[in-house]
Design a protein around this motif. Structure first.
Motif, PDB file in Angstrom:
ATOM      1  N   GLU A   1       2.472  10.594 -16.655  1.00 21.04           N
ATOM      2  CA  GLU A   1       2.106  11.083 -15.511  1.00 21.04           C
ATOM      3  C   GLU A   1       1.597   9.888 -14.416  1.00 21.04           C
ATOM      4  O   GLU A   1       1.821  10.041 -13.362  1.00 21.04           O
ATOM      5  CB  GLU A   1       1.139  12.530 -15.469  1.00 21.04           C
TER       6      GLU A   1
ATOM      7  N   ASP B   1       0.969  -1.030   0.104  1.00 28.63           N
ATOM      8  CA  ASP B   1       0.060  -0.294   0.019  1.00 28.63           C
ATOM      9  C   ASP B   1       0.773   1.305  -0.180  1.00 28.63           C
ATOM     10  O   ASP B   1       1.504   1.530   1.151  1.00 28.63           O
ATOM     11  CB  ASP B   1      -0.947  -0.076   1.195  1.00 28.63           C
TER      12      ASP B   1
ATOM     13  N   ASN C   1      -3.437   6.330 -15.497  1.00 33.48           N
ATOM     14  CA  ASN C   1      -4.734   6.662 -16.212  1.00 33.48           C
ATOM     15  C   ASN C   1      -4.512   8.020 -17.026  1.00 33.48           C
ATOM     16  O   ASN C   1      -5.616   8.250 -18.047  1.00 33.48           O
ATOM     17  CB  ASN C   1      -5.772   7.366 -15.086  1.00 33.48           C
ATOM     18  N   ARG C   2      -3.304   8.352 -17.385  1.00 28.22           N
ATOM     19  CA  ARG C   2      -3.161   9.543 -18.317  1.00 28.22           C
ATOM     20  C   ARG C   2      -2.437   8.896 -19.504  1.00 28.22           C
ATOM     21  O   ARG C   2      -1.791   8.012 -19.562  1.00 28.22           O
ATOM     22  CB  ARG C   2      -2.274  10.522 -17.594  1.00 28.22           C
TER      23      ARG C   2
ATOM     24  N   ARG D   1      -1.490  -2.367  -9.577  1.00 24.34           N
ATOM     25  CA  ARG D   1      -2.769  -1.820  -9.265  1.00 24.34           C
ATOM     26  C   ARG D   1      -2.393  -0.630  -8.139  1.00 24.34           C
ATOM     27  O   ARG D   1      -3.192   0.360  -8.279  1.00 24.34           O
ATOM     28  CB  ARG D   1      -3.377  -2.668  -8.271  1.00 24.34           C
TER      29      ARG D   1
ATOM     30  N   SER E   1      -0.001   9.417  -6.829  1.00 21.12           N
ATOM     31  CA  SER E   1      -0.012  10.627  -6.497  1.00 21.12           C
ATOM     32  C   SER E   1       0.442  10.782  -5.006  1.00 21.12           C
ATOM     33  O   SER E   1       0.625  11.753  -4.509  1.00 21.12           O
ATOM     34  CB  SER E   1      -1.438  11.295  -6.546  1.00 21.12           C
ATOM     35  N   SER E   2       0.172   9.611  -4.230  1.00 20.88           N
ATOM     36  CA  SER E   2       0.571   9.533  -2.852  1.00 20.88           C
ATOM     37  C   SER E   2       1.837   9.351  -2.558  1.00 20.88           C
ATOM     38  O   SER E   2       2.179   9.028  -1.240  1.00 20.88           O
ATOM     39  CB  SER E   2      -0.524   8.804  -1.932  1.00 20.88           C
TER      40      SER E   2
ATOM     41  N   GLY F   1      -1.924   3.195  -9.184  1.00 24.49           N
ATOM     42  CA  GLY F   1      -3.082   4.221  -9.390  1.00 24.49           C
ATOM     43  C   GLY F   1      -2.943   5.211  -8.042  1.00 24.49           C
ATOM     44  O   GLY F   1      -3.192   6.265  -8.335  1.00 24.49           O
ATOM     45  N   ALA F   2      -2.304   4.852  -7.193  1.00 20.92           N
ATOM     46  CA  ALA F   2      -2.127   5.883  -5.873  1.00 20.92           C
ATOM     47  C   ALA F   2      -0.717   6.430  -5.617  1.00 20.92           C
ATOM     48  O   ALA F   2      -0.331   7.077  -4.998  1.00 20.92           O
ATOM     49  CB  ALA F   2      -2.307   4.904  -4.689  1.00 20.92           C
TER      50      ALA F   2
END
Lengths: 563, 892
Positions: free
Chosen positions: B390, B26, B393-394, B57, B63-64, B60-61
């Protein structure tokens, strides 16, 4: 292979979270609002409700200094302090319970315990037992207040410092604050001159009192009893409004100025509205945001007040955005509660839900189903300024939309919440484009914008950058990054920094699991306006009539007239 | 219970490197919590391996995850089965720690779920070798490194080379680390081999996951004489095929998991039973297996199944393993066979998307204008492109052709835009050929040392001046130790005396002068209160870091960490009061977000002590290899001085925890020990110390000026430490230097007074509050200078003046003596054996710091000598017969 001895096994269960708390600000955005209002109203806080404590605590310290000889240790100071503070609470409670007209002891530190004790007592009240420390110098379980330094330690110490009444003792003695000669001592002496406080000291030191005596004393010393025209009133007024260079030399220039202008703006607002019914803080926030007082009436302000109104507007816009994002979080959590979904699935669900149409009493393009692109969304939601002037409460004003959003939360209408939240955000973005500057020139805004990732200007800039993107994709990403992962990040930060677990959900094998039994209800922050209003009332600049409406007094009007 | 994060982050492991192998990762949790705890414990070299499907998977996070590829590396691993271990390995120079269990790096795995963990510790000081599990784990890691980028290989190599104890003879304790997976025997076969032919009577199993046909459970049951397995599961979350349950009938008896955790903490709706346990009852013994392996076919039976790591051990005693773990309650509860028969198998996709790609992209390292690609397990088709984006999803920001590099690996030549975070290999037609991978930057392979200064060192050094030194230190600490834990505590009033002692003195203390209750200090004298009020002066970090933080950071990768929740505190308080309809008890701020709990503060205290110990050890190590060292950089000395400033500031400082309890930041004795150790290493003995290794030209430049100032402060600290250690009976000495602080101080003064003129006592009560009255140090200063004069005079001439000497035949330990080889020193022991050898302390030597001589030892007459020390101290000091080693302390 050797074997292990029992009771000395080298494996065990995982230590699970020790400090799970409800927490607040789960997206880390309220803190931005709090920083802004903190800069707009320095010297007050959300828990400093009464003006009189700004003179009472200096007086307590002054009396301790003058008692001969003052002991230099913590226990002696705390014993003295607590006995006096609890006696004050008991006097206020006794006065309130005397049922005289207008008698109340609102926001008096320790009054809940004092009320109980007076209710139980027949005639005499023990003023020592519940104030005393135990043998080890700690606060006993049944004490009137848990903080060793009572309301001073819990609420007022920092604000009194900001107003220049107290200074930290660099020598680390007890008490750990010194009275300033130019402000603290003068304010303290203004209470010395009032017989009620001398009597309070006697009562406190005797350790007990008759309830009837206490009630009489309470009438004189309670927080609403600042005598009009007294030295105490004059000094406190000048301190809060930053008048007098000598008296205010302990205040930083910027905080003195900002508080002065914010308090004047409050007075101006009430004067311009004549009577403010309903919740003052709420009315003031919206008036600042829309720079409009009532249907058809724009709010004409001097440039100084206008700048501050714009700063309050920035606060309100940010807080509203926070509310809208917390609403999306609320919808997302309710979705998580329904089954096992990945973060992307939850985001997709929220995005899909939010596109649908809403209904208002008048037609507005923003109420239709949202179009394909981000730019379309922002465009259809816009159009506030002219409308606000026509009627700040019109069905498609932002205030009405925000009300619709609140109602949808109350009704637990997930689709309504998602739709109104997105429209409020769209309206805010659109408004942001027309604002002269986000912070109305407020210094803190620049600092906040640099430090915090999520705030109203960042939302506007994100939407502008992605104006050509597909709306649902944009929103999915927004929900993922600024709501779902943001929560994980904020909760993780709190866990790492403070050792408290505030997770509302958690990923487990790709899906999200709800951690909490209670989904947090979206909230606005409390921008110290309630306290400002009460303090101005205590200082006789405002009064609240029998219907609960606020009005300005002659003294208050004089402040506004002053150049 | 085992607090995994506490074990990872308590600093006592002294780990430079962490290697975490997990199935699920995570990213927000690793970034925000695990990484921070590791970093604040000094773990600078952080490596993570995880399963590729979960990794993709988790991107996807992204940005964190602002530090991924910068302060730690993550390498995705692809296997035919799940890559399922949960291993937490910490490696330090003298210590190691290994945690093996069932918990992934997730909120559930480390905080919420019912997980089982086991701990292995190594500490060189205990004199026992490392558990073999360390070796097995390191071999496993080195194998994984073969599938990683060169950068990660470098990290692993460094981690292993920094832990030389891994090569020591192992010390077994009955536990065995087993690894199952590709190329290894099936895990159940490995377990069976531990039975040595014994046939278990029955088995108890705790598992979170099973194969659909329950083949593994059946196999386990067949291996028992009773032919049955008792299986504990969480019915609500476990995935089972009811038909398979029915088919097995009484072979498997199903029991519900009854959480043995304290009852008041059980109301957690999200708790998952994720622990894995197999207990094979062999009569008077049980073979216990815990770790990552569920009782499923891919985990236990298939040779090419899951990669699993478990620990097996034999257990016996009055309580069974189930009783020990509190699982008896589960086994006493009514069976749930009928309930489980109704279950329908959720034939879901297991989400192993990473397995579907033609090749595995294990790493993409950005080197200037090209990206090195680590492509394993699969072929790269011609004309393949590297697409960088980036986020997952981009759409791609840019693409570039993938081709073979000079070293035989793959690379793509392009400039990576700043916003790019991830890459994947695609066909020229845009078809994905590989998984996504987050970029890695070379800095991850070059971890800054625990106390290295890096490129900004020079500027910081130049800025280091008296009065601002603490700010500078903390600026540097923040800059280089991004995770330096900010522990906020309230100042606890008067600093130097403990509360009880102070209260005991109250009766004798005269009343405080009335005028001291007042001040005319204005706003300009009052710093920081507008932001944090009285909390601006908390402890070291709060008091000094906070003003720097108020300056506010620039937006960027650190922005998130600069966010400060303190402003929300009054909101919390107001809401609590409002929720109780205005009732306030003064307890509303108990969950203070700014003030640390007692537990946190105590942890910080331990960390500080551990940092000081490491810091002292590092300069002592430098001294011990001074013959091989060409020169010592000024920054290395400055580092010690900074630590001294920090320690001096915190010595005996009391802070209040959020529970209003007083905590002492640093014990005065610890501070004194640290100062004396540093001074000894800097000045050494007759053969000089680390200070002599500073290139002479340094003293002529600005660095020299800065060092002079720092050494002048250290001089004062040294005098204080000498006085302190002398006045407080040093019964618990940790090093020989503490028994002779006068000698160390005199040597130090002799070494530094040619560099700086006098001890720096400016504003000393603020900078070294523990010193009390600075006047009291003057006498110590004079005595120390006299001894320094004596040392210099004697060693310059090569012999002492006649009038100051006497024969050492009858000298007692503690006497000041001279020997041509070690100069002026202290007699530690006089042996009656070995022809009356004299054991002398040699301040230039490392461990052990003693040398033996048969003659030429002359006792010196000097004021205050011989030093009297207790027999206890003498017992600690005197080297045991087996300590002197050949070539180190030869008898002359």
């Amino acid at each position: 292979m050797a074997e292990t001895r029992n009771e000395d096994l080298p494996f065990d269960w995982l230590q699970r979270d020790k400090h799970a708390i409800e927490g607040l600000d789960h997206l880390g955005i309220e803190v931005v609002s709090a920083n802004i209002y903190g800069a707009l109203l320095p010297g007050l806080t959300n828990v400093t409700d009464r003006a009189r404590y700004y003179s009472f605590y200096p007086w307590v310290l002054h009396r301790y200094a003058q008692s001969a000889p003052p002991a230099p240790d913590r226990k002696a100071w705390l014993t003295w302090f607590r006995q006096l503070e609890y006696s004050y609470a008991a006097a206020c409670a006794a006065w309130e319970m005397s049922d005289k007209t207008g008698a109340h002891a609102t926001a008096v530190v320790g009054v809940d315990t004092a009320r109980r004790e007076i209710g139980r007592a027949r005639s005499k009240v023990d003023l020592q037992a519940l104030a005393a420390l135990d043998a080890s110098g700690k606060i006993p379980a049944k004490a009137y207040f848990k903080n060793p330094e009572g309301g001073l330690g819990q609420y007022y110490k920092v604000p009194l410092g900001i107003l220049g009444l107290l200074r930290k003792d660099e020598q680390h003695r007890f008490p750990d604050r010194q009275l300033t000669l130019y402000a603290g001592r003068r304010v303290a002496e203004s209470l010395d001159a009032q017989p009620g406080f001398s009597r309070l000291l006697d009562v406190a030191m005797s350790g007990h009192a008759d309830i009837s005596d206490l009630a009489k004393l309470g009438e004189k010393v309670n927080p609403s009893a600042i005598v009009a025209g007294s030295d105490e009133e004059r000094l406190l007024r000048n301190l809060f409004l930053g008048e007098g260079d000598d008296l205010c030399q302990g205040q930083r220039g910027s905080s003195r100025q900002q508080r002065r202008v914010s308090l004047r703006l409050v007075l101006e607002f009430i004067a311009d509205r004549k009577r403010v019914k309903g919740e003052f803080a709420q009315e003031f926030r919206w008036a600042c945001m829309q720079v409009a007082l009532a249907p058809g009436r724009s709010w004409k302000l001097t440039s100084e007040l206008k700048q501050t109104a714009l700063a309050w507007s920035a606060y309100q816009r940010n807080d509203l955005m926070n509310y809208a994002l917390e609403c999306l979080f609320w919808v997302a959590l309710r979705r998580v509660d329904e089954g096992l979904f990945t973060p992307s699935e939850v985001a997709r669900y929220v995005a899909a839900l939010s596109r649908g149409s809403v209904k208002t009493a008048e037609k507005h393009p923003g109420t239709q189903a949202i179009g394909q692109r981000v730019s379309e969304w922002v465009a259809v939601c816009g159009g506030e300024s002219a409308e606000a002037l026509r009627d700040p409460m019109a069905p498609n004003s932002i205030r009405s939309w925000a009300d619709q959003l609140e109602r949808a939360v109350t009704k637990e209408d997930d689709a309504g919440v998602a739709r109104w939240a997105i429209r409020v955000c769209g309206r805010l973005i659109s408004a942001e484009e027309s604002m002269p500057s986000s912070g109305g020139g407020l210094e803190v805004w620049g600092a906040v914008a640099k430090t915090y990732e999520v705030h109203i200007a960042a939302l506007a800039s994100r939407a502008a950058r992605r104006a050509a993107d597909v709306f649902t994709t944009f929103l999915e990403e927004l929900v993922l990054e600024w709501v779902l992962y943001r929560h994980l990040r904020v909760a993780t930060r709190k866990l790492a920094g403070q050792g408290v677990s505030t997770f509302k959900f958690r990923p487990e094998q790709g899906a999200l699991l709800l951690v909490t039994d209670k989904i947090p209800i979206p909230t606005y922050t409390n921008p110290r306006l309630r306290q400002a209003h009460r303090i101005l009332t205590d200082l006789h600049y405002l009064y609240v009539d029998e219907t609960g409406a606020s009005q300005i007094t002659a003294d208050g009007a004089a402040v506004i007239r002053k150049p | 219970v085992i607090d995994v994060l506490e074990h990872l982050g308590d600093g006592r492991s002294g780990a430079d490197s962490s290697i975490i192998i997990t199935y699920e990762l995570d990213l927000p949790i690793y970034e925000g919590w695990v990484r921070r705890r590791l970093s604040s414990a000094g773990t600078v070299n952080q490596v993570v391996f995880c399963d590729v499907s979960v990794y993709e998977r988790e991107l996807g996070a992204l940005s964190s995850a602002r530090h991924i590829g910068k302060s730690y590396s993550v390498t995705p691993i692809r296997r035919a089965g799940a890559f399922h271990p949960k291993v937490y390995l910490l490696l330090g120079r003298t210590r190691g720690r290994l945690l093996v269990g069932s918990g992934n790096v997730t909120v559930g795995g480390l905080l919420r779920n019912a997980e089982l963990f086991g701990l292995f510790d190594y500490d060189r000081e205990k004199g026992l070798g490392p558990h073999p599990a360390f070796g097995v784990a390191v071999d496993f890691v080195q194998n994984l490194a073969q599938e990683s980028s060169e950068l990660v290989k470098k990290q692993i190599t460094r981690a292993v080379s920094w832990a030389p104890w891994l090569r020591e003879a192992p010390n077994v304790d009955g536990r065995t680390l087993l690894i199952g997976g590709e190329g290894r025997p099936a895990l159940l076969n490995q377990i069976s081999s531990l039975l040595n032919g014994k046939r278990p009577r029955s088995a108890v199993v705790l598992s979170a996951s099973f194969d659909r046909r329950l083949v593994a459970l059946k196999k386990l049951a067949e291996g028992t004489s009773e032919g049955r397995v008792r299986c504990i599961v969480q019915a609500s979350s476990v995935d089972l095929d009811g038909k398979a349950v029915e088919r097995l009938g009484k072979t498997v008896q199903w029991y519900p998991f009854v959480d043995p955790y304290p009852k008041e903490k059980k109301r957690r709706k999200d708790v998952r039973v994720h622990a894995k346990l197999i207990a094979l009852d062999c009569g008077d013994q049980e073979l216990v297996i815990y770790g990552s392996a569920n009782s499923s076919r891919p985990a236990l039976l298939d040779e090419d199944g899951n990669t699993e790591v478990v620990v097996a051990f034999w257990h016996s005693g009055p309580r069974s393993i189930c009783e020990y773990l509190g699982l008896q309650e589960s086994l006493r509860t009514a069976r749930i066979d009928r309930e489980l028969v109704k279950k329908v198998w959720r034939a879901e996709d297991d989400g192993r998307a990473g397995g579907a790609h033609e090749c595995l992209l294990a790493g993409a390292v950005v080197y200037g204008r090209h990206v090195d690609l680590t492509i394993v397990d699969g072929e790269v088709e011609r004309n393949a492109m590297l697409a960088i984006s980036e986020s997952v999803n981009r759409p791609p920001l840019t693409t570039a052709a993938v081709h073979r590099g000079d070293a035989g690996g793959f690379e793509a030549r392009l400039s990576v835009p700043p916003e790019a975070r991830i890459a994947r290999v695609m066909s020229s037609a845009g078809r994905p050929l590989s998984n996504f991978v987050a970029f890695t930057w070379p800095e991850v392979g070059e971890p800054r040392g625990r106390s290295g200064l890096g490129s900004r060192g020079e500027a910081a050094l130049a800025a280091m001046q008296d009065g601002v030194v603490l700010g500078t230190v903390l600026f540097e600490l923040l800059n280089y130790y991004r995770d330096f834990e900010v522990v906020m505590a309230r100042p606890a009033g008067k600093q130097r005396e403990h509360l009880k002692a102070r209260e005991a003195e109250v009766a004798e203390v005269p009343g405080r002068a009335v005028e001291t209750f007042y001040t005319d200090a204005g706003a300009e004298m009052h710093k920081g209160e507008a932001w944090v009020g009285d909390r601006a002066d908390l402890d070291l970090l709060a008091a000094l870091v906070q003003p720097l933080r108020v300056g506010l950071a620039t937006r960027g990768q650190e922005a998130e960490e600069e966010e400060d929740d303190s402003a929300i505190e009054e909101e919390a308080e107001r809401r609590q009061i409002d929720a109780r309809r205005g009732q306030a008890t003064g307890d509303e701020r108990r969950e203070s977000i700014r003030f640390a709990s007692r537990e946190s503060l105590e942890r910080a205290v331990r960390r500080l002590a551990s940092r000081l110990t490491r810091s002292a050890r590092s300069i002592e190590d430098t001294l011990s290899i001074r013959d091989k060292v060409v020169g010592v950089r000024a920054s290395s000395i400055a580092r010690q001085i900074w630590m001294t400033h920090i320690a001096a500031f915190l010595g005996e400082r009391l802070v209040l925890s959020s529970e209003n309890e007083e905590i002492r930041c640093l014990d005065a004795r610890m501070l004194a020990h640290y100062v004396i150790r540093v001074c000894r290493a800097l000045s050494g003995g007759k053969d000089a110390g680390v200070l002599s290794l500073v290139p002479p030209e340094t003293w002529a430049g600005p660095d020299g000026e800065v060092l002079r100032r720092g050494l002048a402060f250290l001089w004062t600290c040294c005098l204080w430490a000498t006085a302190y250690l002398r006045q407080n009976t040093p019964e618990e000495i940790g090093t020989p230097w503490e028994a002779v602080p006068e000698l160390v101080a005199a040597r130090f003064v002799a070494a530094v007074r040619s560099i700086c003129q006098a001890p720096d006592q400016q504003d000393i009560t603020r900078r070294l509050p523990v010193c009390g009255d600075p006047e009291s140090l003057r006498a110590w200063g004079r005595n120390t200078s006299r001894l320094a004069d004596l040392i210099v005079a004697i060693e310059t001439k090569g012999k002492p003046p006649q009038e100051l000497t006497r024969e050492a035949v009858d000298s007692e330990p503690g006497a000041l003596v001279f020997h041509p080889s070690v100069g002026v020193t202290v007699l530690v022991d006089r042996e009656r054996r070995f022809q009356g050898a004299y054991t002398l302390l040699d301040l230039s030597k490392g461990d052990p710091p003693f040398r033996k001589f048969l003659g030429q030892v002359i006792e010196l007459r000097a004021e205050g000598w011989p030093i009297a020390w207790s027999s206890h101290v003498q017992g600690v000091l005197v080297p045991k017969p087996d300590i002197p080693k050949k070539g180190r302390a030869g008898v002359k």
